[in-house]
Design a protein around this motif. Structure first.
Motif, PDB file in Angstrom:
ATOM      1  N   UNK A  92       0.814  -1.212   0.000  1.00 49.89           N
ATOM      2  CA  UNK A  92       0.000   0.000   0.000  1.00 49.89           C
ATOM      3  C   UNK A  92       0.841   1.253   0.000  1.00 49.89           C
ATOM      4  N   UNK A  93       1.953   1.235   0.735  1.00 49.78           N
ATOM      5  CA  UNK A  93       2.844   2.407   0.760  1.00 49.78           C
ATOM      6  C   UNK A  93       3.465   2.644  -0.606  1.00 49.78           C
ATOM      7  N   UNK A  94       3.921   1.566  -1.248  1.00 46.33           N
ATOM      8  CA  UNK A  94       4.511   1.699  -2.583  1.00 46.33           C
ATOM      9  C   UNK A  94       3.479   2.236  -3.574  1.00 46.33           C
ATOM     10  N   UNK A  95       2.239   1.766  -3.457  1.00 46.22           N
ATOM     11  CA  UNK A  95       1.176   2.256  -4.337  1.00 46.22           C
ATOM     12  C   UNK A  95       0.968   3.759  -4.158  1.00 46.22           C
ATOM     13  N   UNK A  96       0.972   4.225  -2.911  1.00 46.95           N
ATOM     14  CA  UNK A  96       0.835   5.661  -2.651  1.00 46.95           C
ATOM     15  C   UNK A  96       2.014   6.445  -3.207  1.00 46.95           C
ATOM     16  N   UNK A  97       3.187   5.838  -3.208  1.00 46.45           N
ATOM     17  CA  UNK A  97       4.351   6.497  -3.802  1.00 46.45           C
ATOM     18  C   UNK A  97       4.175   6.676  -5.307  1.00 46.45           C
ATOM     19  N   UNK A  98       3.621   5.648  -5.936  1.00 50.02           N
ATOM     20  CA  UNK A  98       3.491   5.672  -7.391  1.00 50.02           C
ATOM     21  C   UNK A  98       2.360   6.576  -7.870  1.00 50.02           C
ATOM     22  N   UNK A  99       1.269   6.665  -7.087  1.00 50.65           N
ATOM     23  CA  UNK A  99       0.137   7.468  -7.563  1.00 50.65           C
ATOM     24  C   UNK A  99       0.222   8.939  -7.168  1.00 50.65           C
ATOM     25  N   UNK A 100       1.315   9.346  -6.529  1.00 49.29           N
ATOM     26  CA  UNK A 100       1.540  10.761  -6.246  1.00 49.29           C
ATOM     27  C   UNK A 100       1.047  11.245  -4.898  1.00 49.29           C
ATOM     28  N   UNK A 101       0.379  10.367  -4.135  1.00 51.55           N
ATOM     29  CA  UNK A 101      -0.144  10.796  -2.833  1.00 51.55           C
ATOM     30  C   UNK A 101       0.991  11.213  -1.911  1.00 51.55           C
ATOM     31  N   UNK A 102       2.027  10.400  -1.825  1.00 50.35           N
ATOM     32  CA  UNK A 102       3.134  10.719  -0.928  1.00 50.35           C
ATOM     33  C   UNK A 102       3.920  11.926  -1.410  1.00 50.35           C
ATOM     34  N   UNK A 103       3.963  12.135  -2.720  1.00 49.34           N
ATOM     35  CA  UNK A 103       4.623  13.325  -3.235  1.00 49.34           C
ATOM     36  C   UNK A 103       3.951  14.596  -2.736  1.00 49.34           C
TER      37      UNK A 103
ATOM     38  N   UNK B  91       4.261   7.389   8.016  1.00 46.62           N
ATOM     39  CA  UNK B  91       4.477   5.955   8.197  1.00 46.62           C
ATOM     40  C   UNK B  91       3.702   5.417   9.390  1.00 46.62           C
ATOM     41  N   UNK B  92       3.688   6.158  10.494  1.00 45.30           N
ATOM     42  CA  UNK B  92       2.946   5.715  11.670  1.00 45.30           C
ATOM     43  C   UNK B  92       1.460   5.626  11.343  1.00 45.30           C
ATOM     44  N   UNK B  93       0.945   6.630  10.626  1.00 50.40           N
ATOM     45  CA  UNK B  93      -0.471   6.625  10.253  1.00 50.40           C
ATOM     46  C   UNK B  93      -0.802   5.424   9.377  1.00 50.40           C
ATOM     47  N   UNK B  94       0.056   5.126   8.422  1.00 54.63           N
ATOM     48  CA  UNK B  94      -0.156   3.962   7.567  1.00 54.63           C
ATOM     49  C   UNK B  94      -0.168   2.684   8.401  1.00 54.63           C
ATOM     50  N   UNK B  95       0.769   2.558   9.332  1.00 59.74           N
ATOM     51  CA  UNK B  95       0.841   1.340  10.139  1.00 59.74           C
ATOM     52  C   UNK B  95      -0.369   1.208  11.055  1.00 59.74           C
ATOM     53  N   UNK B  96      -0.857   2.315  11.612  1.00 59.15           N
ATOM     54  CA  UNK B  96      -2.020   2.271  12.497  1.00 59.15           C
ATOM     55  C   UNK B  96      -3.289   1.925  11.722  1.00 59.15           C
TER      56      UNK B  96
ATOM     57  N   UNK C 179       4.556  -5.317  14.149  1.00 56.68           N
ATOM     58  CA  UNK C 179       6.014  -5.279  14.032  1.00 56.68           C
ATOM     59  C   UNK C 179       6.446  -5.639  12.611  1.00 56.68           C
ATOM     60  N   UNK C 180       5.827  -6.652  12.027  1.00 58.11           N
ATOM     61  CA  UNK C 180       6.190  -7.046  10.661  1.00 58.11           C
ATOM     62  C   UNK C 180       5.749  -6.015   9.635  1.00 58.11           C
ATOM     63  N   UNK C 181       4.676  -5.277   9.925  1.00 58.17           N
ATOM     64  CA  UNK C 181       4.257  -4.230   8.999  1.00 58.17           C
ATOM     65  C   UNK C 181       5.352  -3.176   8.867  1.00 58.17           C
ATOM     66  N   UNK C 182       6.076  -2.911   9.959  1.00 60.05           N
ATOM     67  CA  UNK C 182       7.183  -1.953   9.878  1.00 60.05           C
ATOM     68  C   UNK C 182       8.336  -2.509   9.060  1.00 60.05           C
ATOM     69  N   UNK C 183       8.547  -3.807   9.139  1.00 61.22           N
ATOM     70  CA  UNK C 183       9.581  -4.420   8.304  1.00 61.22           C
ATOM     71  C   UNK C 183       9.224  -4.262   6.829  1.00 61.22           C
ATOM     72  N   UNK C 184       7.961  -4.538   6.472  1.00 66.20           N
ATOM     73  CA  UNK C 184       7.553  -4.420   5.073  1.00 66.20           C
ATOM     74  C   UNK C 184       7.440  -2.961   4.640  1.00 66.20           C
ATOM     75  N   UNK C 185       7.099  -2.059   5.551  1.00 65.22           N
ATOM     76  CA  UNK C 185       7.131  -0.634   5.219  1.00 65.22           C
ATOM     77  C   UNK C 185       8.558  -0.214   4.890  1.00 65.22           C
TER      78      UNK C 185
END
Length: 272
Positions: A95-106, A119-124, A169-175
């Motif tokens: 999901x984070x990578x998708x947000x990077x590609x569609x311009x949301x994170x930009x 990142x914390x918001x995404x993990x929560x 904890x694993x979500x942070x590894x994959x993030x």
């Protein structure tokens, strides 16, 4: 939120970290709930796993090495909670990578906000989604399969919370992996290559003593085995020993390492 005047021009100085996290978590939750197909499929996948594994491996109940007096569904369900949490953690990175590609994170990076709040918001948000998945799984297991472990609610609740801790904890590894790879297809490949050995070379579906010798060695050092065993011992009211503390300590270590790596990766410039 505060406003200051600099040479007669209003300049937004941003808002507090907690408020940033709350707003961004709400944004992620609205995006999730706004896609009914995603919600349905995220629930269907673990339900199908529960159905298949509960039927395919049910014959091992009562065999040598299997806990006496325990039905297979009671043996399986704590493991399904943990493995579902592992799968949900992989989706955090995708999901984070998708947000990077569609311009949301930009767009978010152009605002005066703390990078870690994104990142914390995404993990929560993903943690809330995982909790809902696990709750639906538990209800289905009780209603459809007769899940009724010896530990009752007081045993299942800490098993549920432990599965969430492992998932977070694993979500942070994959993030962290997502912030460095920045490619959804590669993320999926890496995630599945990591998930399947972790899941099947463990005590999740069959007792470790019933595995071939070489696979038993792998299962005994597999960190997922310890999380599954701890969750299962809680649900079945068996002696837990140091298993829960070990699973929590491992999860805390992964969370801290993943958090640091994810923040560093997130600060890297986005590709044009």
């Amino acid at each position: 939120m505060t406003m200051t005047l600099d040479a007669g021009v209003g300049r937004w100085q941003g808002t507090g970290l907690a408020n940033q996290i709350g707003i961004l978590t709400g944004r992620s939750m609205r995006a999730l709930l706004g896609d009914p197909k995603l919600v349905i499929f995220s629930v269907l996948q673990p339900l199908i796993m529960l159905l298949l594994f509960s039927q395919v491996f049910s014959g091992i109940a009562g065999t040598a090495g299997f806990p006496p007096g325990v039905s297979y569904i009671d043996y399986l369900m704590p493991a399904i909670l943990v493995t579902t949490g592992v799968g949900a953690a992989l989706q955090s990175g995708i999901g984070l990578v998708t947000d990077m590609k569609n311009g949301v994170l930009g767009r978010l990076r152009s605002l005066p906000i703390n990078p870690s709040s994104v990142l914390v918001a995404r993990s929560l948000a993903d943690l809330i989604r995982t909790a809902l998945q696990l709750l639906i799984l538990l209800v289905a297991a009780v209603v459809l399969f007769g899940f009724s472990p010896a530990g009752g609610v007081l045993g299942v609740l800490p098993a549920f919370l432990l599965a969430l801790a492992v998932s977070w904890s694993l979500s942070w590894v994959f993030l962290a992996i997502g912030t460095w790879l920045r490619n959804a297809e590669t993320m999926q490949t890496v995630g599945f290559l990591a998930m399947f050995p972790l899941m099947f070379a463990s005590s999740a579906f069959v007792p470790v003593d019933g595995l071939p010798a070489w696979l038993r060695v792998i299962a005994q050092i597999n960190p997922l085995t310890y999380a599954v065993n701890a969750s299962r011992d809680l649900a079945l009211a068996m002696p837990v020993g140091t298993g829960v503390l070990g699973a929590l300590a491992t999860s805390t270590g992964l969370l801290l390492v993943g958090f640091v790596a994810a923040v560093r990766g997130f600060r890297r410039p986005l590709a044009p």
